[in-house]
Design an enzyme around this catalytic site. Structure first.
Site, PDB file in Angstrom:
ATOM      1  N   LYS A  54       0.775  -1.093   0.071  1.00  0.00           N
ATOM      2  CA  LYS A  54       0.132   0.105   0.120  1.00  0.00           C
ATOM      3  C   LYS A  54       0.885   1.370  -0.004  1.00  0.00           C
ATOM      4  CE  LYS A  54      -3.258  -2.663   0.071  1.00  0.00           C
ATOM      5  NZ  LYS A  54      -4.671  -3.350   0.239  1.00  0.00           N
ATOM      6  N   HIS A  63     -16.011  -4.903   6.132  1.00  0.00           N
ATOM      7  CA  HIS A  63     -15.065  -4.343   4.786  1.00  0.00           C
ATOM      8  C   HIS A  63     -15.219  -5.268   3.644  1.00  0.00           C
ATOM      9  CE1 HIS A  63     -13.464  -1.666   8.056  1.00  0.00           C
ATOM     10  NE2 HIS A  63     -13.236  -2.802   8.798  1.00  0.00           N
ATOM     11  N   ARG A  95      -6.378  -8.003 -10.279  1.00  0.00           N
ATOM     12  CA  ARG A  95      -7.092  -9.302 -10.583  1.00  0.00           C
ATOM     13  C   ARG A  95      -8.567  -8.823 -11.153  1.00  0.00           C
ATOM     14  NH1 ARG A  95      -8.079  -8.536  -4.890  1.00  0.00           N
ATOM     15  NH2 ARG A  95     -10.263  -7.863  -4.917  1.00  0.00           N
ATOM     16  N   GLU A 115      -9.160   1.670  -7.396  1.00  0.00           N
ATOM     17  CA  GLU A 115     -10.445   1.852  -6.338  1.00  0.00           C
ATOM     18  C   GLU A 115      -9.902   3.391  -5.763  1.00  0.00           C
ATOM     19  OE1 GLU A 115     -11.255  -2.547  -4.404  1.00  0.00           O
ATOM     20  OE2 GLU A 115     -10.105  -0.887  -3.108  1.00  0.00           O
ATOM     21  N   GLU A 127      -3.478   8.039   7.736  1.00  0.00           N
ATOM     22  CA  GLU A 127      -4.139   8.458   6.487  1.00  0.00           C
ATOM     23  C   GLU A 127      -5.371   9.230   7.013  1.00  0.00           C
ATOM     24  OE1 GLU A 127      -4.341   5.815   2.422  1.00  0.00           O
ATOM     25  OE2 GLU A 127      -6.218   5.711   3.718  1.00  0.00           O
TER      26      GLU A 127
END
Lengths: 180, 499
Positions: free
Chosen positions: B116, B235, B292, B275, B200
């Site tokens: 990430k 999630h 994917r 995303e 974040e």
């Protein structure tokens, strides 16, 4: 006229349903104060559709029975019931709920036993943790169904168990309310 | 053209990929764990080979066994589906080394996007908006505290290797920060073997909006518009749709361009997803790239009238993409619901057992991608998703009507499912008006969403009537036209004897 007694899941009291076969396979069904005249058409082993012969309404349904658990699918909703047999009712007395105070703790799903918190002979309160099991990477704690004495521990830590395996037996303590 | 391809997966996605491969005249090699010997993905393949064992690591995650089968069966390529080995760079490398084409992006891209922190830095460099945040040495608590003040509380502590909410902490106050950092690092270490974390900004009421991207080895990159996946539990997405009710044509254009920029920055090839989260002020931020074919790809296929698996095959064979950006548009509206064997009323606990009754809805505008069948078992070993129910109609209102109809014509008995819950979410006024975000199920808890069965009296009448007919066994069957009643195992169910 046969009577079936069904207890809707999550409800306190069982509801008797009276049935009578009329001509043309129409079943007269009495539920509490409501009377229906139904005709069943089986299309598959476990379902088909019902016609309410008085209103003309057509209702698709599926039904599945496992032991005393009955699941009905009707118009996109599931209605779970417990079938109360006469024998079970006699055992449970005539009191509300006909609630079984069985002290058997069975595996609700297949999984691994992580931790056992009780030993045979131990006195336990109701709703205290007995063991922790893991299934599908989630942990769940199984608790005592009733206050009493642990009579048997039939599993060990690390053991892989199938669904409905009897894990622990608790002998219920004498129910005060039974005393006249 | 490939002649033979192995699908390193199971369930609905293996069945779905099989269909396209066979349409293209490619032979399909299936692999299966013992428990899946009778599963649809095995039955529909052209060849099938067992993987001994039961656990995922012994079976669908076992690189050595899978490559062994691929070589002996003589396949030219492997499609990994989603989950399992699909985002495993080492597997992609091992395929390369074995001279087998991995149908997906390069191992380098998979590695970079799997981290990430690296992914976010790459996107920031490419000019793609990212969520304001901080990365650095997590032991310098004073530096982190300053950074958090600058970002503004609440902040999210996230794991570099994260996913599925693991190693994630929401911090409202400076006093909570240190404990959250330690907790997240500990959890990340345990889950991913990597305790690097970052901060974040916490976006309130975020919508999850992702863009399907596609690149080929000739330098072409296109996007196939968005999917809104804001309805999530634990999630995980459970309802997805395209187009998103939140996007204006201008915003769609901006986000689409950003997605292409993201794909170009990393040299993306094959199918992928960028995303984003979208805040209440219509600002969007990069979240991550999924390397994917996504679970929710059918909604994109339906509104763009493209077969994404077919395009994946062309790209993997070195051909150019079968479409240009100008060829692509969004037609109508598509919604997908993920049907899970789980109990929404019991914290979404997975439900296992046998699918004694299982009938999928069908009709115009209805697609069901499933990997199960009546009589099949749902076991503890794999994800409890039974199927994906996808609908298409001219507009969102019509698509919602169709979805409600389909969900209420999908009987499943034997395991508990989320079908009625999905129905009641779609029927909810907030969903109907498009007022959704990733906290939908926190704002509207399960017990508020789930409607009660309206007609308990009728349900009792039908249940009793059905039971009484069945328990009369032979007599009832001879009179009624159904033969099946007598053969029914539950006719003999003890519960009804002597009642």
């Amino acid at each position: 006229m046969p009577t079936l007694t069904l207890q809707p899941q999550g409800q306190e009291s069982p509801i008797p349903v009276e049935l009578e076969t009329m001509t043309d396979d129409i079943l007269k069904v009495m539920v509490e104060d409501t009377q229906y005249a139904l005709k069943l058409c089986w299309e598959a082993p476990h379902g088909g559709w019902v016609r309410n012969t008085e209103t003309g309404e057509v209702i698709p349904f599926y039904i599945w029975v496992q032991g005393d658990a009955v699941s009905l699918w009707m118009k996109g909703k599931i209605y779970p019931f417990t079938a109360i047999s006469q024998q079970a009712k006699r055992q449970a007395g005539t009191g509300a709920g006909a609630h079984s105070h069985s002290g058997e703790v069975k595996a609700p799903m297949p999984g691994t036993i992580l931790k056992i918190m009780v030993t045979p002979g131990e006195t336990v309160e109701a709703n205290v943790p007995l063991l922790i099991m893991e299934s599908m990477k989630m942990e769940m704690t199984l608790t005592t169904p009733t206050a009493g004495t642990v009579t048997k521990v039939l599993c060990e830590e690390g053991q892989l168990v199938e669904m409905n395996t009897l894990l622990i037996s608790v002998a219920p303590e004498k129910d005060e309310s039974d005393v006249p | 053209m490939f002649r033979k391809v192995l699908i390193a997966n199971r369930g609905e996605i293996a069945v779905r990929i099989t269909q396209t491969l066979q349409e293209m005249g490619i032979n399909v090699v299936a692999i299966y764990a013992e428990a899946d010997a009778k599963a649809p993905h095995v039955a529909t393949a052209d060849e099938a080979y067992p993987l001994s064992g039961q656990t995922p690591s012994e079976t669908y995650l076992n690189v050595e066994k899978i490559l062994g089968i691929a070589k002996s069966a003589g396949v030219e390529a492997i499609h990994p589906g989603y989950g399992f080995l699909s985002e495993n760079a080492n597997f992609a490398k091992a395929c390369q080394a074995a001279g087998i084409t991995f149908i997906g992006p390069s191992p380098e891209v998979i590695t970079a996007m799997g981290d990430k922190i690296i992914a976010k830095a790459a996107m920031e460099k490419a000019g793609v908006p990212v969520v304001p945040g901080w990365t650095g040495d997590a032991t310098r608590i004073d530096e982190i505290k300053q950074a958090a003040e600058k970002i503004g509380y609440p902040v999210l502590v996230k794991a570099a290797a994260g996913g599925g909410g693991k190693g994630m902490r929401l911090v409202h106050e400076p006093e909570e920060l240190q404990a959250a950092l330690e907790g997240a690092a500990r959890e990340a270490k345990k889950a991913f073997g990597d305790d690097r974390i970052f901060l974040e900004k916490y976006v309130t009421r975020p919508r999850h909006i992702e863009f399907q991207i596609f690149g080929d080895s000739h330098g072409n990159v296109v996007h196939l518009f968005e999917r809104e996946c804001s309805i999530q539990r634990r999630h995980q997405k459970i309802i997805e749709e395209s187009p998103s009710p939140a996007l204006t044509p201008e915003l769609r254009e901006q986000m689409g361009s950003a997605a292409i920029k993201a794909a170009q920055a990393i040299g993306y090839t094959n199918a992928g997803t960028v995303e984003f989260i979208l805040d209440v002020d219509n600002r969007f931020y990069f979240l991550e790239v999924n390397t994917r074919l996504q679970v929710e790809h059918p909604v994109t296929e339906w509104v763009t009238h493209q077969d994404l698996v077919r395009a994946q095959l062309y790209v993997a064979m070195g051909q150019p993409l079968p479409f240009t950006q100008a060829d692509l548009s969004q037609d109508g509206h598509s919604i997908e619901c993920r049907v899970y064997a789980e109990d929404p009323q019991n914290n979404f606990l997975p439900s296992t057992g046998t699918l004694h009754v299982y009938h999928e809805p069908s009709g115009p505008g209805i697609r069901v991608d499933s990997g199960v069948q009546e009589g099949g078992a749902v076991t503890v070993h794999y994800d409890p998703m039974l199927s994906k129910l996808i609908v298409w109609a001219k507009n969102r209102d019509a698509a919602m009507e169709k979805m409600l109809w389909a969900l209420s014509h999908y009987p499943v008995l034997g395991v508990t499912t989320n079908i009625a819950f999905l129905h009641d979410i779609i029927a909810h006024p907030a969903f109907q008006s498009g007022d959704i975000d990733t906290h939908f199920l926190e704002r509207y808890p399960v017990r508020d969403i789930l409607s009660q069965g309206e007609n308990q009296s009728m349900s009792l009448a039908i249940a009793a009537a059905a039971l009484s007919q069945s328990s009369k066994a032979g007599a009832a069957t001879q009179k009624s036209s159904s033969e099946s009643v007598t053969t029914d195992p539950w006719l003999l169910a003890g519960a009804w004897r002597g009642v």
